[in-house]
Design a protein around this motif. Structure first.
Motif, PDB file in Angstrom:
ATOM      1  N   VAL A  95      97.391  37.411 125.180  1.00 52.24           N
ATOM      2  CA  VAL A  95      98.871  36.888 125.579  1.00 52.24           C
ATOM      3  C   VAL A  95      98.833  38.778 125.599  1.00 52.24           C
ATOM      4  O   VAL A  95      99.674  39.369 125.912  1.00 52.24           O
ATOM      5  N   ASN A  96      98.807  38.554 124.042  1.00 52.53           N
ATOM      6  CA  ASN A  96      99.311  40.000 123.677  1.00 52.53           C
ATOM      7  C   ASN A  96      98.944  41.030 124.640  1.00 52.53           C
ATOM      8  O   ASN A  96      99.039  41.961 124.993  1.00 52.53           O
ATOM      9  N   LYS A  97      97.576  41.031 124.415  1.00 47.64           N
ATOM     10  CA  LYS A  97      96.242  41.456 125.406  1.00 47.64           C
ATOM     11  C   LYS A  97      97.216  42.275 126.754  1.00 47.64           C
ATOM     12  O   LYS A  97      96.646  43.122 127.185  1.00 47.64           O
ATOM     13  N   THR A  98      97.363  40.635 127.526  1.00 47.97           N
ATOM     14  CA  THR A  98      97.848  40.773 128.508  1.00 47.97           C
ATOM     15  C   THR A  98      99.264  42.050 128.800  1.00 47.97           C
ATOM     16  O   THR A  98      99.369  42.928 129.808  1.00 47.97           O
ATOM     17  N   VAL A  99     100.210  41.793 127.927  1.00 50.58           N
ATOM     18  CA  VAL A  99     101.003  42.283 127.557  1.00 50.58           C
ATOM     19  C   VAL A  99     101.217  43.608 128.097  1.00 50.58           C
ATOM     20  O   VAL A  99     101.331  44.530 128.430  1.00 50.58           O
ATOM     21  N   ALA A 100      99.708  44.036 126.890  1.00 53.00           N
ATOM     22  CA  ALA A 100      99.723  45.558 127.100  1.00 53.00           C
ATOM     23  C   ALA A 100      99.357  46.164 127.946  1.00 53.00           C
ATOM     24  O   ALA A 100      99.940  46.924 128.544  1.00 53.00           O
TER      25      ALA A 100
ATOM     26  N   VAL B  79     100.147  44.836 130.562  1.00 55.81           N
ATOM     27  CA  VAL B  79     100.957  45.527 131.955  1.00 55.81           C
ATOM     28  C   VAL B  79     102.058  45.690 131.836  1.00 55.81           C
ATOM     29  O   VAL B  79     101.930  47.034 132.859  1.00 55.81           O
ATOM     30  N   LYS B  80     101.917  46.875 130.061  1.00 52.11           N
ATOM     31  CA  LYS B  80     102.967  47.601 129.882  1.00 52.11           C
ATOM     32  C   LYS B  80     102.482  48.870 130.301  1.00 52.11           C
ATOM     33  O   LYS B  80     102.462  49.762 130.474  1.00 52.11           O
ATOM     34  N   SER B  81     100.291  49.153 129.802  1.00 55.58           N
ATOM     35  CA  SER B  81     100.064  50.433 130.973  1.00 55.58           C
ATOM     36  C   SER B  81      99.581  50.238 132.046  1.00 55.58           C
ATOM     37  O   SER B  81      99.940  51.442 132.612  1.00 55.58           O
ATOM     38  N   GLY B  82      99.663  49.449 132.609  1.00 57.51           N
ATOM     39  CA  GLY B  82      99.631  49.418 134.444  1.00 57.51           C
ATOM     40  C   GLY B  82     101.086  50.191 134.955  1.00 57.51           C
ATOM     41  O   GLY B  82     100.981  50.744 135.809  1.00 57.51           O
TER      42      GLY B  82
ATOM     43  N   ASP C  19     101.855  52.897 137.065  1.00 56.75           N
ATOM     44  CA  ASP C  19     102.567  52.858 138.350  1.00 56.75           C
ATOM     45  C   ASP C  19     103.714  53.361 138.191  1.00 56.75           C
ATOM     46  O   ASP C  19     104.291  53.486 139.630  1.00 56.75           O
ATOM     47  N   ALA C  20     104.696  53.482 137.487  1.00 50.04           N
ATOM     48  CA  ALA C  20     106.098  53.788 137.245  1.00 50.04           C
ATOM     49  C   ALA C  20     106.251  55.664 137.758  1.00 50.04           C
ATOM     50  O   ALA C  20     107.551  55.356 137.534  1.00 50.04           O
ATOM     51  N   ALA C  21     105.876  56.438 137.998  1.00 48.69           N
ATOM     52  CA  ALA C  21     106.236  56.729 138.559  1.00 48.69           C
ATOM     53  C   ALA C  21     107.010  56.595 139.929  1.00 48.69           C
ATOM     54  O   ALA C  21     106.519  56.758 140.445  1.00 48.69           O
ATOM     55  N   PRO C  22     108.363  57.647 140.352  1.00 47.83           N
ATOM     56  CA  PRO C  22     109.101  57.638 141.316  1.00 47.83           C
ATOM     57  C   PRO C  22     107.861  58.180 142.568  1.00 47.83           C
ATOM     58  O   PRO C  22     107.597  58.767 142.478  1.00 47.83           O
TER      59      PRO C  22
END
Length: 147
Positions: A88-93, A95-98, A102-105
């Motif tokens: 779960v921690n790996k998946t959360v990490a 997702v956060k890194s993804g 991808d969070a550029a406006p």
């Protein structure tokens, strides 16, 4: 228990009759019967105590076995929980890194039109100038009905 035949019992009875005598024989026989009964009860009590102790030992062994299995189950569950938590921690990490990459406006390339405003409604009470030309709506069951 003892392997006495009928002939041996007769010999014992005759010897006892000679040694004890006919006057005291009933009293001695009664006392011997009481002592034999006590002996049988004592043997029975010892057997039941031994049986109870054996059952107690079996229960203790069973309890230790169950406790050992419970400890093994607990350790395996903790291991599995740790694996799941790591996943779960790996998946959360990931997702956060993804999300941060991808969070550029995203620039807007076309203008968004505002929705059309609704037509204003009249809040004037009945009988004012705005509603003078209209008749009030009839409420069913409030006036005379024609049959």
């Amino acid at each position: 228990m003892f392997d006495f035949g009928f002939s041996e019992l007769i010999v014992i009875a005759v010897v006892t009759l000679i040694v004890v005598g006919p006057e005291r024989l009933p009293k001695v026989a009664r006392t011997a019967g009481h002592l034999l009964g006590r002996l049988q009860r004592y043997v029975s009590d010892v057997k039941s105590d031994i049986k109870r102790e054996m059952q107690l030992e079996e229960l203790k062994a069973l309890q230790q076995q169950v406790e050992q299995q419970a400890r093994e189950l607990e350790s395996s569950m903790r291991g599995e929980a740790a694996k799941i938590e790591a996943d779960v921690n790996k998946t959360v990490a990931e997702v956060k890194s993804g999300v941060t990459v991808d969070a550029a406006p995203v620039p807007l390339t076309h203008a968004v039109e505002a929705p059309a405003a609704p037509a204003p409604m009249s809040l004037a009470p009945h009988g004012d100038a705005a509603s003078a030309g209209r008749e009030p709506a009839a409420v069913p069951g409030s006036g005379p009905e024609k049959a």
